[in-house]
Each structure stands twice: as C-alpha cells, then as structure tokens.
Design an enzyme around this catalytic site. Structure first.
Site, PDB file in Angstrom:
ATOM      1  N   HIS A  20       1.003  -1.295  -0.136  1.00 36.08           N
ATOM      2  CA  HIS A  20       0.080  -0.003   0.139  1.00 36.08           C
ATOM      3  C   HIS A  20       0.859   1.228   0.087  1.00 36.08           C
ATOM      4  CE1 HIS A  20      -3.113   2.815   1.965  1.00 36.08           C
ATOM      5  NE2 HIS A  20      -3.413   2.655   0.961  1.00 36.08           N
ATOM      6  N   ASP A  28       7.891   7.759 -21.005  1.00 36.10           N
ATOM      7  CA  ASP A  28       8.406   8.055 -22.390  1.00 36.10           C
ATOM      8  C   ASP A  28       9.899   7.637 -22.264  1.00 36.10           C
ATOM      9  OD1 ASP A  28      10.075  10.289 -21.976  1.00 36.10           O
ATOM     10  OD2 ASP A  28       8.229  11.557 -22.237  1.00 36.10           O
TER      11      ASP A  28
END
Length: 131
Positions: A20, A28
């Site tokens: 969590h 990119d």
C-alpha cells in the site's frame, strides 16, 4: 506460461512485491531514470510499446489509489491527458512540476521505460489495496 495479460517478468515481479502506497512510474523513452531506481526497459523502437498500452496493461495487475502527473501534461499533451483520465476513472490525480516528478522517481520501486515519444507521457502510480 502465465494466463494473465502481463507477460513481462520484471514488471510482474515488481507489481507483486508492491504494498500500500508504494509507487511505480511509467515513462516515455526520454525520461531520465535515476540510478537509485530499478529500470524496466520495455522500449523496442520509437513508439513501441506505447505509454497507453503499458499503462493499461499495468492497471490490469495493479490496484491504484492515486496517480502523479506533471502539471505540464494537460497543456502540452492534452489528448494524452484526457486518455489518462479516461483510463484511471475516479482515481485521485496529484499534479507536480516535471522537475519534481523526476525527483520523485527516486522513491519509486521501479521506472518503466516505454517507446513513447509524446511529451510528458510520464505517470507515477501509487499502489492501493484490493480490500
């Protein structure tokens, strides 16, 4: 052989170890990846795989509660921004500068490099819980 969509063993391993609020980034092909972060390089050639293919596949395996985007994304790449919003649904979006995003990569469990060439096609996913 795995029956689920995600076949990349490195990415699958990182996702399976996330707890969590742990973070993973997808970027990119030009995103600088810090030496401190695990690099998962999926880029083959320009545009393959795309940022969105990688994001959608990752989200089949990873429960998220928040995403972090560069503030510049909406203005510079509005079509990409709208597609991200559509894919993540009601998940909270936090905006930081691109420079802050690059610094935050150091806290990510891994940074996934795609073949994407759209400016600001970078996202940090914060892991949620499934219960």
């Amino acid at each position: 052989m795995r029956k689920t969509a995600l076949l990349n063993s490195d990415l699958s391993s990182v996702i399976s170890k996330m707890g969590h609020t742990d973070m993973i980034a997808i970027g990119d092909c030009g995103l600088p990846i810090p030496a401190e972060s695990e690099r998962i390089d999926l880029a083959l050639i320009k545009g393959i795989p795309t940022f969105m293919q990688t994001l959608k596949t990752t989200l089949l395996e990873l429960q998220i509660e928040e995403v972090i985007l560069a503030k510049e994304t909406e203005a510079v790449s509005p079509d990409l921004y709208e597609e991200i919003k559509e894919v993540i649904g009601d998940v909270k979006i936090t905006f930081i500068t691109h420079e802050e995003l690059k610094t935050t990569l150091k806290s990510c469990k891994a940074v996934v490099r795609t073949g994407e060439q759209t400016p600001y096609a970078n996202i940090i996913l914060k892991s949620g819980v499934v219960f």
